[in-house]
Design a protein around this motif. Sequence first.
Motif, PDB file in Angstrom:
ATOM      1  N   ASP A 114      51.097  39.357  62.215  1.00 15.12           N
ATOM      2  CA  ASP A 114      51.300  38.199  63.083  1.00 15.12           C
ATOM      3  C   ASP A 114      52.271  38.481  64.228  1.00 15.12           C
ATOM      4  OD1 ASP A 114      53.428  38.329  61.227  1.00 15.12           O
ATOM      5  OD2 ASP A 114      53.903  36.219  61.531  1.00 15.12           O
ATOM      6  N   GLU A 115      52.883  39.673  64.240  1.00 18.67           N
ATOM      7  CA  GLU A 115      53.810  40.048  65.305  1.00 18.67           C
ATOM      8  C   GLU A 115      53.117  41.014  66.271  1.00 18.67           C
ATOM      9  OE1 GLU A 115      57.127  41.777  63.361  1.00 18.67           O
ATOM     10  OE2 GLU A 115      57.797  39.885  62.454  1.00 18.67           O
ATOM     11  N   PRO A 116      52.919  40.616  67.536  1.00 25.34           N
ATOM     12  CA  PRO A 116      52.269  41.504  68.507  1.00 25.34           C
ATOM     13  C   PRO A 116      52.969  42.845  68.653  1.00 25.34           C
ATOM     14  CG  PRO A 116      52.402  39.275  69.371  1.00 25.34           C
ATOM     15  CD  PRO A 116      53.209  39.286  68.120  1.00 25.34           C
ATOM     16  N   VAL A 117      54.303  42.844  68.592  1.00 30.04           N
ATOM     17  CA  VAL A 117      55.059  44.096  68.712  1.00 30.04           C
ATOM     18  C   VAL A 117      54.706  45.046  67.573  1.00 30.04           C
ATOM     19  CG1 VAL A 117      57.354  45.130  68.658  1.00 30.04           C
ATOM     20  CG2 VAL A 117      56.967  43.050  69.980  1.00 30.04           C
ATOM     21  N   ALA A 118      54.579  44.506  66.382  1.00 31.93           N
ATOM     22  CA  ALA A 118      54.241  45.339  65.224  1.00 31.93           C
ATOM     23  C   ALA A 118      52.830  45.903  65.350  1.00 31.93           C
ATOM     24  CB  ALA A 118      54.373  44.522  63.942  1.00 31.93           C
ATOM     25  N   ARG A 119      51.894  45.100  65.853  1.00 27.48           N
ATOM     26  CA  ARG A 119      50.522  45.602  66.042  1.00 27.48           C
ATOM     27  C   ARG A 119      50.498  46.730  67.070  1.00 27.48           C
ATOM     28  NH1 ARG A 119      49.333  40.042  66.282  1.00 27.48           N
ATOM     29  NH2 ARG A 119      48.688  40.166  68.473  1.00 27.48           N
ATOM     30  N   ARG A 120      51.250  46.538  68.155  1.00 27.11           N
ATOM     31  CA  ARG A 120      51.286  47.575  69.183  1.00 27.11           C
ATOM     32  C   ARG A 120      51.880  48.870  68.637  1.00 27.11           C
ATOM     33  NH1 ARG A 120      52.872  43.223  72.630  1.00 27.11           N
ATOM     34  NH2 ARG A 120      55.059  43.835  72.493  1.00 27.11           N
ATOM     35  N   ARG A 121      52.870  48.753  67.783  1.00 22.45           N
ATOM     36  CA  ARG A 121      53.493  49.955  67.226  1.00 22.45           C
ATOM     37  C   ARG A 121      52.500  50.740  66.364  1.00 22.45           C
ATOM     38  NH1 ARG A 121      58.473  51.998  66.787  1.00 22.45           N
ATOM     39  NH2 ARG A 121      58.924  53.394  65.040  1.00 22.45           N
ATOM     40  N   ILE A 122      51.781  50.047  65.502  1.00 19.08           N
ATOM     41  CA  ILE A 122      50.780  50.732  64.664  1.00 19.08           C
ATOM     42  C   ILE A 122      49.711  51.355  65.535  1.00 19.08           C
ATOM     43  CG2 ILE A 122      48.994  50.409  62.911  1.00 19.08           C
ATOM     44  CD1 ILE A 122      51.785  50.308  61.785  1.00 19.08           C
ATOM     45  N   ARG A 123      49.243  50.631  66.551  1.00 22.10           N
ATOM     46  CA  ARG A 123      48.235  51.170  67.455  1.00 22.10           C
ATOM     47  C   ARG A 123      48.734  52.457  68.120  1.00 22.10           C
ATOM     48  NH1 ARG A 123      48.205  47.974  72.180  1.00 22.10           N
ATOM     49  NH2 ARG A 123      47.886  46.216  70.772  1.00 22.10           N
ATOM     50  N   ARG A 124      49.988  52.433  68.566  1.00 22.23           N
ATOM     51  CA  ARG A 124      50.555  53.607  69.224  1.00 22.23           C
ATOM     52  C   ARG A 124      50.690  54.790  68.259  1.00 22.23           C
ATOM     53  NH1 ARG A 124      54.677  51.274  70.871  1.00 22.23           N
ATOM     54  NH2 ARG A 124      56.256  52.011  69.415  1.00 22.23           N
ATOM     55  N   LEU A 125      51.085  54.507  67.016  1.00 24.33           N
ATOM     56  CA  LEU A 125      51.242  55.574  66.030  1.00 24.33           C
ATOM     57  C   LEU A 125      49.904  56.180  65.614  1.00 24.33           C
ATOM     58  CD1 LEU A 125      54.007  54.043  63.713  1.00 24.33           C
ATOM     59  CD2 LEU A 125      54.272  55.825  65.439  1.00 24.33           C
ATOM     60  N   LEU A 126      48.826  55.415  65.782  1.00 26.83           N
ATOM     61  CA  LEU A 126      47.502  55.921  65.401  1.00 26.83           C
ATOM     62  C   LEU A 126      46.836  56.745  66.501  1.00 26.83           C
ATOM     63  CD1 LEU A 126      45.998  52.828  63.506  1.00 26.83           C
ATOM     64  CD2 LEU A 126      46.862  54.965  62.519  1.00 26.83           C
ATOM     65  N   ARG A 127      47.359  56.675  67.716  1.00 27.43           N
ATOM     66  CA  ARG A 127      46.725  57.384  68.830  1.00 27.43           C
ATOM     67  C   ARG A 127      46.582  58.886  68.597  1.00 27.43           C
ATOM     68  NH1 ARG A 127      50.031  54.282  73.556  1.00 27.43           N
ATOM     69  NH2 ARG A 127      48.793  52.359  73.576  1.00 27.43           N
TER      70      ARG A 127
END
Length: 253
Positions: free
Chosen positions: A10-23
Amino acid sequence: MNLRVAIVDDEPVARRRIRRLLRPERGVTIVAECGDGAAAVQAVRSLAPDLIFLDVQMPELDGFEVLRALAPGPLPAVIFVTAYDRYAIAAFEVHALDYLLKPVSADRCAQAVARARAALAERRAPADSRLLTMLSEAVGRRWLTRLPVRAGGRVVIVDLSDVDWIQAADNYVTLHAGRHEYVLRETLARLEKELDPDRFVRIHRSAIVQVDRIRELRPAFHGDFVVVLRDGVELTLSRGYRARVEQIMGRAL
């Protein structure tokens, strides 16, 4: 092995972090990002991802409730992500592949993805029969009975039946259990929602007590009361919480 991944937080910042770590991960395709549990259920049902990074604490449906809503249908592999380490035991009780504590590091994310690839290659993560069984049993298990708490480099399992009262301090709470005190990273409001309301009652914005520890109630000023526990500890019952105490005691004060 290629992985189709859903990120649920539910936290956009947390979603962005996971997305970045998966790149940097080869063969990983993010097929869905969801900000709440209901959207996650719909996305998993329609897109059938191989792996889901699933936040535990979310409004409406939390991470465990998302899995219960999906069962007994096909389930993806699960990596729980949360800011609260007290959920670790529950996460592994549902046979999650891994458990990541926020803020998630690059190394831990990579380890979790590697574990997911290995599990999926062996065809043992999705629709795990043990997970389905646990989720079915967990429906009737509503209230917390134990809490894992970090203490001196260890994780101590605190039985809530031993807790006399709980004190708030910003984003932490202190569990008072006899002569012992345990500090937990959690807010009192969130913890209150998971406690049995027949056993625990909020008496102040910063205090919850176990009902059977109350020995005496003494009138104070402006409608407040002094709550005296069995061990002699004195706490304040604020006027705003008086009605709930009266309800649980079965009579007016």
